[in-house]
Design an enzyme around this catalytic site. Structure first.
Site, PDB file in Angstrom:
ATOM      1  N   CYS A 197      -6.857 -11.931   2.731  1.00 61.27           N
ATOM      2  CA  CYS A 197      -6.316 -10.578   2.725  1.00 61.27           C
ATOM      3  C   CYS A 197      -5.179 -10.462   1.714  1.00 61.27           C
ATOM      4  O   CYS A 197      -4.219 -11.241   1.769  1.00 61.27           O
ATOM      5  CB  CYS A 197      -5.804 -10.224   4.121  1.00 61.27           C
ATOM      6  SG  CYS A 197      -4.974  -8.619   4.217  1.00 61.27           S
ATOM      7  N   CYS A 200      -1.703  -9.599   3.831  1.00 62.62           N
ATOM      8  CA  CYS A 200      -0.988 -10.554   4.689  1.00 62.62           C
ATOM      9  C   CYS A 200      -1.407 -12.007   4.491  1.00 62.62           C
ATOM     10  O   CYS A 200      -0.780 -12.909   5.040  1.00 62.62           O
ATOM     11  CB  CYS A 200      -1.163 -10.167   6.157  1.00 62.62           C
ATOM     12  SG  CYS A 200      -2.833 -10.504   6.812  1.00 62.62           S
ATOM     13  N   CYS A 214      -9.473  -7.229   7.687  1.00 58.74           N
ATOM     14  CA  CYS A 214      -8.562  -8.306   8.045  1.00 58.74           C
ATOM     15  C   CYS A 214      -8.205  -8.196   9.523  1.00 58.74           C
ATOM     16  O   CYS A 214      -7.573  -7.211   9.929  1.00 58.74           O
ATOM     17  CB  CYS A 214      -7.288  -8.249   7.198  1.00 58.74           C
ATOM     18  SG  CYS A 214      -6.074  -9.499   7.667  1.00 58.74           S
ATOM     19  N   CYS A 217      -3.946  -7.985   9.995  1.00 60.05           N
ATOM     20  CA  CYS A 217      -3.078  -6.823   9.717  1.00 60.05           C
ATOM     21  C   CYS A 217      -3.816  -5.490   9.777  1.00 60.05           C
ATOM     22  O   CYS A 217      -3.188  -4.431   9.703  1.00 60.05           O
ATOM     23  CB  CYS A 217      -2.399  -6.976   8.363  1.00 60.05           C
ATOM     24  SG  CYS A 217      -3.531  -6.847   6.942  1.00 60.05           S
ATOM     25  N   ASP A 337      -8.900 -23.054 -21.443  1.00 58.52           N
ATOM     26  CA  ASP A 337      -9.215 -23.844 -20.251  1.00 58.52           C
ATOM     27  C   ASP A 337     -10.650 -23.560 -19.830  1.00 58.52           C
ATOM     28  O   ASP A 337     -10.986 -22.440 -19.442  1.00 58.52           O
ATOM     29  CB  ASP A 337      -8.237 -23.465 -19.137  1.00 58.52           C
ATOM     30  CG  ASP A 337      -8.467 -24.258 -17.855  1.00 58.52           C
ATOM     31  OD1 ASP A 337      -9.445 -25.027 -17.777  1.00 58.52           O
ATOM     32  OD2 ASP A 337      -7.658 -24.085 -16.929  1.00 58.52           O
TER      33      ASP A 337
END
EC number: 6.3.5.13
Length: 418
Positions: A197, A200, A214, A217, A337
């Site tokens: 999430c 949170c 979620c 929250c 990278d």
């Protein structure tokens, strides 16, 4: 749009001149150098050029260029459109795009994810269009949760109308910071960057795709008014009307891009049926999805620059009898990278002939070997075609998947096909 101040007019003229000189001397399309010159003369030029226009800013990790092109195509219903539809997506490119058509009331600007807050503040757009966020250019890009937070903060300071993909939790969380939003169910094939999430940090619940929430929250997927039915190749509009897409661009990702474009065009007052009619005219975007015939073989070009993009390209490959060339570089525009190669599942390629090319082909070869995918090494596309033709004179098609600079090198070899 309103008349520019004298200093801004001078900057715009000098920028266009620099861009024209760059094109005339073969150094590039002039989008970047034109903007740089103009900014030196008038640092506030982007805001000045935006005043009096109805701009849509388009940002995402994947699909920005294509969606910008689709929206611009729809808005040409009204006449000229100021746009950077070939990818110069930082403020220098935006200035060049807006300077090139100062009479256009409507504009569509592709915006690099990192620059979006800055460009929102400078241009005060009518619409901000958000599609997805995933890992990309890991050596120099911000962590995507931080990007989402910056987007959310910037959107909370403006009255712009957000048009966003509700199926991507990071995008939805960012878009929820805006006072006004239109939500599109555009899908999310790559989910590896959005299991937690963004509000949170709790683990997201995804029992039924595309819904997510979620439990910690209460953050949840916003209610959508636009959606795509991929199985039926159909756009579903807010009034329930179902419109056949029948695009000339392949795959679920482009159906999603078309849905986002239709929702945006509707904000400008264009009926979705008319929008889709116009979108069907597009067969390629800056070389993406273009097919060229060489040595009697159709070579189709697909751009994929990160794990999410490669997943979408695999989904539109032709049947296994069609060989595929994979090309990877690691120049500055690609990100140096290449560890992201290990995030891609290449096992889907086990049943087809695979060739590897590019400056970092050994990195790619090791990754394929680990996934049990047989491969052959090559230097050029025509070398691959020569091998194939000597073994299979009847071969008619090859797919090419390449990251950014590798794609541009291959495209240039064919005369920068559109």
């Amino acid at each position: 749009m309103s008349e520019l101040p004298l200093r801004a007019q001078l900057a715009s003229v000098l920028g266009r001149s620099a861009a024209g000189l760059s094109r005339a001397t073969g150094r590039g399309d002039g989008s970047v150098i034109g903007g740089r010159v103009a900014l030196k003369v008038a640092p506030d030029l982007l805001g000045e050029l935006s005043r009096g226009r109805r701009l849509a800013l388009v940002s995402a990790t994947n699909g920005k260029t294509t969606t910008t092109r689709l929206i611009a195509q729809a808005l040409r219903e009204f006449g000229g459109v100021a746009t950077n539809e070939y990818g110069a997506n930082m403020p220098t490119g935006h200035i060049t795009a807006l300077s090139s058509d100062k009479s256009a009331v409507n504009g569509v600007l592709e915006v690099d994810e990192k620059y979006l807050p800055q460009v929102i503040e400078a241009t005060q757009p009518a619409f901000v269009v958000l599609m997805n966020l995933s890992r990309d250019q890991m050596d120099r890009a911000s962590e995507i949760n931080l990007l989402a937070k910056k987007w959310r903060t910037a959107l909370g300071k403006t009255n712009t109308h957000v048009i966003a993909n509700a199926d991507d939790p990071l995008v939805a969380w960012a878009g929820l910071g805006a006072p006004n939003a239109t939500w599109v169910s555009a899908g999310q094939r790559w989910k590896e960057d959005s299991w937690c999430c963004p509000e949170c940090g709790g683990h997201l619940k995804r029992d039924t795709d595309p819904y997510w929430e979620c439990p910690e929250c209460g953050l949840a997927r916003p209610r959508t008014t636009w959606s795509v039915d991929n199985d039926a190749d159909t756009l579903v509009a807010p009034d329930g009307q179902r419109i056949k897409l029948q695009l000339n661009l392949p795959g679920d990702a482009n159906r999603a891009n078309a849905a986002i474009a239709a929702a945006t065009a509707a904000g400008y007052g264009i009926h979705p049926e008319r929008t889709i009619d116009r979108l069907r005219e597009i067969k390629s975007v800056a070389g993406r999805y273009t097919s060229v015939v060489t040595m009697g073989v159709e070579v189709r070009l697909l751009l994929s620059k990160n794990p999410a993009g490669w997943l979408e390209s695999f989904a539109v490959l032709d049947p296994p009898r069609v060989p595929v060339i994979l090309a990877v570089n690691a120049q500055v525009p690609d990100g140096k990278d290449t560890s992201w190669l290990w995030d891609v599942d290449y096992r889907v390629l086990r049943d087809r002939r695979v060739f590897v090319m590019g400056e970092r082909r050994t990195d790619l070869a090791l990754r394929l070997e680990t996934d049990g995918v047989p491969f052959e090494v090559a230097d050029r596309v025509d070398e691959v075609l020569g091998r194939l033709k000597s073994e299979r004179p009847d071969i008619t098609k090859v797919d090419v998947i390449a990251n950014y600079t590798a794609f541009q090198q291959i495209r240039t070899a064919y005369g920068r096909v559109q």
